[in-house]
Design a protein around this motif. Structure first.
Motif, PDB file in Angstrom:
ATOM      1  N   GLY A 125      48.463  98.325  73.540  1.00 45.30           N
ATOM      2  CA  GLY A 125      49.719  99.267  73.121  1.00 45.30           C
ATOM      3  C   GLY A 125      50.541  98.078  72.004  1.00 45.30           C
ATOM      4  N   VAL A 126      51.508  98.655  71.883  1.00 46.41           N
ATOM      5  CA  VAL A 126      52.409  98.204  70.768  1.00 46.41           C
ATOM      6  C   VAL A 126      53.693  97.349  70.834  1.00 46.41           C
ATOM      7  CG1 VAL A 126      54.012  99.156  68.572  1.00 46.41           C
ATOM      8  CG2 VAL A 126      51.641 100.224  69.057  1.00 46.41           C
ATOM      9  N   ALA A 127      53.660  96.072  70.310  1.00 43.16           N
ATOM     10  CA  ALA A 127      55.093  95.747  70.492  1.00 43.16           C
ATOM     11  C   ALA A 127      56.084  95.441  69.132  1.00 43.16           C
ATOM     12  CB  ALA A 127      54.687  94.224  70.923  1.00 43.16           C
ATOM     13  N   LEU A 128      57.753  96.003  69.423  1.00 42.48           N
ATOM     14  CA  LEU A 128      58.129  95.819  67.869  1.00 42.48           C
ATOM     15  C   LEU A 128      59.328  94.713  68.564  1.00 42.48           C
ATOM     16  CD1 LEU A 128      58.935  99.346  68.768  1.00 42.48           C
ATOM     17  CD2 LEU A 128      57.916  98.317  67.222  1.00 42.48           C
ATOM     18  N   HIS A 129      59.464  93.778  67.087  1.00 42.88           N
ATOM     19  CA  HIS A 129      60.404  92.411  67.420  1.00 42.88           C
ATOM     20  C   HIS A 129      61.371  93.197  66.659  1.00 42.88           C
ATOM     21  CE1 HIS A 129      56.622  90.646  68.659  1.00 42.88           C
ATOM     22  NE2 HIS A 129      55.455  91.960  68.252  1.00 42.88           N
ATOM     23  N   ARG A 130      62.558  92.248  67.184  1.00 42.06           N
ATOM     24  CA  ARG A 130      63.792  91.802  66.097  1.00 42.06           C
ATOM     25  C   ARG A 130      64.051  90.317  66.169  1.00 42.06           C
ATOM     26  NH1 ARG A 130      67.809  96.445  68.716  1.00 42.06           N
ATOM     27  NH2 ARG A 130      66.779  98.784  67.084  1.00 42.06           N
ATOM     28  N   THR A 131      64.560  89.991  65.004  1.00 41.51           N
ATOM     29  CA  THR A 131      65.083  88.607  64.955  1.00 41.51           C
ATOM     30  C   THR A 131      66.387  88.354  65.015  1.00 41.51           C
ATOM     31  OG1 THR A 131      66.784  89.115  63.064  1.00 41.51           O
ATOM     32  CG2 THR A 131      64.222  88.914  62.233  1.00 41.51           C
ATOM     33  N   ARG A 132      66.492  87.459  65.621  1.00 45.38           N
ATOM     34  CA  ARG A 132      67.874  87.096  66.748  1.00 45.38           C
ATOM     35  C   ARG A 132      69.262  87.509  65.565  1.00 45.38           C
ATOM     36  NH1 ARG A 132      68.661  81.935  69.395  1.00 45.38           N
ATOM     37  NH2 ARG A 132      66.783  80.862  68.336  1.00 45.38           N
ATOM     38  N   HIS A 137      62.118  76.936  77.268  1.00 47.70           N
ATOM     39  CA  HIS A 137      60.763  77.766  77.087  1.00 47.70           C
ATOM     40  C   HIS A 137      59.964  77.114  76.711  1.00 47.70           C
ATOM     41  CE1 HIS A 137      56.987  80.396  77.816  1.00 47.70           C
ATOM     42  NE2 HIS A 137      58.044  80.429  79.096  1.00 47.70           N
ATOM     43  N   PRO A 138      58.942  76.294  76.382  1.00 47.02           N
ATOM     44  CA  PRO A 138      58.170  76.143  75.221  1.00 47.02           C
ATOM     45  C   PRO A 138      57.048  76.970  74.111  1.00 47.02           C
ATOM     46  CG  PRO A 138      56.948  75.821  77.515  1.00 47.02           C
ATOM     47  CD  PRO A 138      58.252  76.351  77.890  1.00 47.02           C
ATOM     48  N   TYR A 139      56.820  77.800  74.341  1.00 40.75           N
ATOM     49  CA  TYR A 139      57.168  78.934  73.903  1.00 40.75           C
ATOM     50  C   TYR A 139      58.041  79.873  72.801  1.00 40.75           C
ATOM     51  CZ  TYR A 139      54.748  83.188  71.929  1.00 40.75           C
ATOM     52  OH  TYR A 139      54.895  84.107  71.190  1.00 40.75           O
ATOM     53  N   TYR A 140      58.830  79.604  72.922  1.00 40.63           N
ATOM     54  CA  TYR A 140      59.994  80.174  72.431  1.00 40.63           C
ATOM     55  C   TYR A 140      60.096  78.857  71.279  1.00 40.63           C
ATOM     56  CZ  TYR A 140      60.512  84.711  74.315  1.00 40.63           C
ATOM     57  OH  TYR A 140      60.338  85.916  74.773  1.00 40.63           O
ATOM     58  N   ASP A 141      60.106  77.949  71.961  1.00 44.34           N
ATOM     59  CA  ASP A 141      60.851  76.348  70.759  1.00 44.34           C
ATOM     60  C   ASP A 141      59.485  76.789  69.875  1.00 44.34           C
ATOM     61  OD1 ASP A 141      61.562  74.114  70.703  1.00 44.34           O
ATOM     62  OD2 ASP A 141      59.638  73.322  70.717  1.00 44.34           O
ATOM     63  N   TRP A 142      57.826  76.563  70.369  1.00 48.08           N
ATOM     64  CA  TRP A 142      57.679  77.073  68.981  1.00 48.08           C
ATOM     65  C   TRP A 142      57.111  77.662  68.075  1.00 48.08           C
ATOM     66  CZ3 TRP A 142      53.829  80.791  68.604  1.00 48.08           C
ATOM     67  CH2 TRP A 142      52.709  80.418  67.562  1.00 48.08           C
ATOM     68  N   TYR A 151      58.787  78.581  63.349  1.00 46.39           N
ATOM     69  CA  TYR A 151      57.537  79.636  62.370  1.00 46.39           C
ATOM     70  C   TYR A 151      58.413  80.821  62.188  1.00 46.39           C
ATOM     71  CZ  TYR A 151      52.947  77.350  63.284  1.00 46.39           C
ATOM     72  OH  TYR A 151      51.838  76.519  63.086  1.00 46.39           O
ATOM     73  N   SER A 152      59.369  81.360  63.011  1.00 48.59           N
ATOM     74  CA  SER A 152      59.914  82.078  62.458  1.00 48.59           C
ATOM     75  C   SER A 152      61.283  82.471  63.199  1.00 48.59           C
ATOM     76  CB  SER A 152      58.624  84.036  63.247  1.00 48.59           C
ATOM     77  OG  SER A 152      59.576  84.680  63.023  1.00 48.59           O
ATOM     78  N   ASP A 153      62.049  83.302  62.688  1.00 46.66           N
ATOM     79  CA  ASP A 153      63.642  83.816  63.436  1.00 46.66           C
ATOM     80  C   ASP A 153      63.239  85.059  64.403  1.00 46.66           C
ATOM     81  OD1 ASP A 153      66.043  83.568  64.097  1.00 46.66           O
ATOM     82  OD2 ASP A 153      66.264  84.917  63.106  1.00 46.66           O
TER      83      ASP A 153
END
Length: 376
Positions: free
Chosen positions: A135-142, A106-111, A115-117
């Motif tokens: 809402g609230v979005a929570l994010h985790r690294t690979r 997916h081009p979004y995840y490639d972009w 910047y970020s992991d």
């Protein structure tokens, strides 16, 4: 700190942020810590044809990444696309949106990978109004890994408080917006507008009324009341206020009315309209106005546009010009002279105006015109 204490701290932070939006970063920090996340965002989504995030507050993200994301990438984000299609789904995570294999292509995840992991997301959302989600979005690294079923179940416990906090925040935000709009509207009024409570105390004064306070030419705004220099003017004004507060009026008339106040400077008298205010207040309301007073100064008050008067009440052009002059503070004789008509002709036109506006007295007509059309 025990897990219960940590949960309570998160809940307090969410409600604090609902009351004061500048506290959202602190609430997001509490959420990231308790959910084992590396980043978080609070967002408002405008789900139009081209989705936008007009409100977007983050913690633990590179500002340049966020700037680029908001500028170009929001519509391409698969999670945003999913949220737009499923506005009533309370908790959204990667497993519902996209597979890991699809992410790789997916081009979004490639972009994003430039910047970020950050790789995985879990979202709690509400829909406070049509075409608006928040809402609230929570994010985790690979490296940390995806949000598993246990993570989602724990987050669902907090979600109820998040949803209520967001609902409170939107109600308070809407109220603040309405108050701001009301204040701006009143400040644009060319008349001085005062609101009095049931004890005759001034609880609100618009910008023009504050200017009147400094003029002290026949009227004074004291700490707790409005005072006319002449006793006769003071008595007439406060009799009208008493009439409004008591709800008692002449047969066939509404409480309140119109009076004037002479000015020591020799300038033309102020025209004063006194009218009731609805007394249906929220239980927790501090501001409880009961009387509205509008004061116009014929020396600097522009006549109401006769075209608007004509359109609003179905008057002829000549009748509208006369009504506009009367509303600006002119008496019938001076209005007739300005229009270059006889006093008898002016009286005849005034009778027609009374019939078309369903009024019976000149003061009642002026009150109607000022309260209906006084906004600039």
């Amino acid at each position: 700190m025990s897990i219960d204490e940590r949960v309570h701290a998160v809940i307090r932070a969410l409600y604090d942020a609902a009351m004061e939006e500048t506290l959202w970063p602190a609430a997001l920090k509490e959420l990231t810590d308790i959910t084992g996340s590396q980043g978080a965002s609070f967002w408002v989504l405008d789900g139009s044809d081209q989705p936008r995030l007009p409100t977007f507050t983050t913690v633990n993200f590179d500002p340049k990444f966020i700037e680029a994301y908001l500028e170009d990438m929001v519509p391409l984000d698969p999670t945003v696309q999913y949220l737009v299609r499923h506005p009533d789904e309370p908790i959204v995570h990667d497993g519902l949106v996209i597979t890991e294999r699809e992410k790789e292509r997916h081009p979004y995840y490639d972009w994003q990978g430039q910047y970020s992991d950050i790789r995985f997301r879990m979202v709690g959302q509400v829909r406070p109004a049509p075409a608006v989600q928040a809402g609230v979005a929570l994010h985790r690294t690979r490296r940390t890994g995806r949000y598993e079923s246990d993570d989602i179940e724990r987050f669902s416990v907090l979600y109820g408080h998040l949803a209520r906090a967001l609902a409170i925040g939107f109600r308070l935000g809407s109220l603040g917006t309405l108050q701001q709009c009301t204040t701006e509207l009143l400040d644009r009024n060319p008349a001085a507008v005062l609101l009095l409570d049931e004890h005759r105390r001034i609880v609100y004064a618009n910008r023009r009324a504050e200017a009147l306070r400094s003029a002290c030419d026949g009227l004074r705004l004291c700490a707790h009341e409005i005072v006319a220099s002449r006793k006769q003017d003071y008595d007439r004004l406060h009799n009208l206020i008493t009439q409004v507060l008591s709800g008692v009026a002449r047969p066939g008339a509404c409480p309140g009315g119109v009076t004037r106040a002479l000015r020591p400077s020799g300038k033309r008298p102020y025209t004063i309209v006194v009218a009731p205010v609805s007394r249906r207040y929220p239980v927790l309301s501090v501001l409880r106005p009961a009387v509205c007073i509008m004061i116009t100064d014929p020396e600097d008050h522009k006549p109401l546009p006769s075209q608007r008067v004509q359109a609003a009440f179905g008057l002829t052009k000549a009748e509208a010009r006369l009504a506009s002059l009367l509303a600006s503070g002119a008496d019938l004789r001076s209005a007739a002279a300005e229009l270059k008509i006889t006093y008898g002709t002016a009286r005849g036109r005034l009778a027609e105006i009374f019939q078309k506006t369903e009024t019976r007295r000149q003061g009642e007509l002026i009150k109607l015109l000022l309260t209906t059309l006084a906004m600039s």
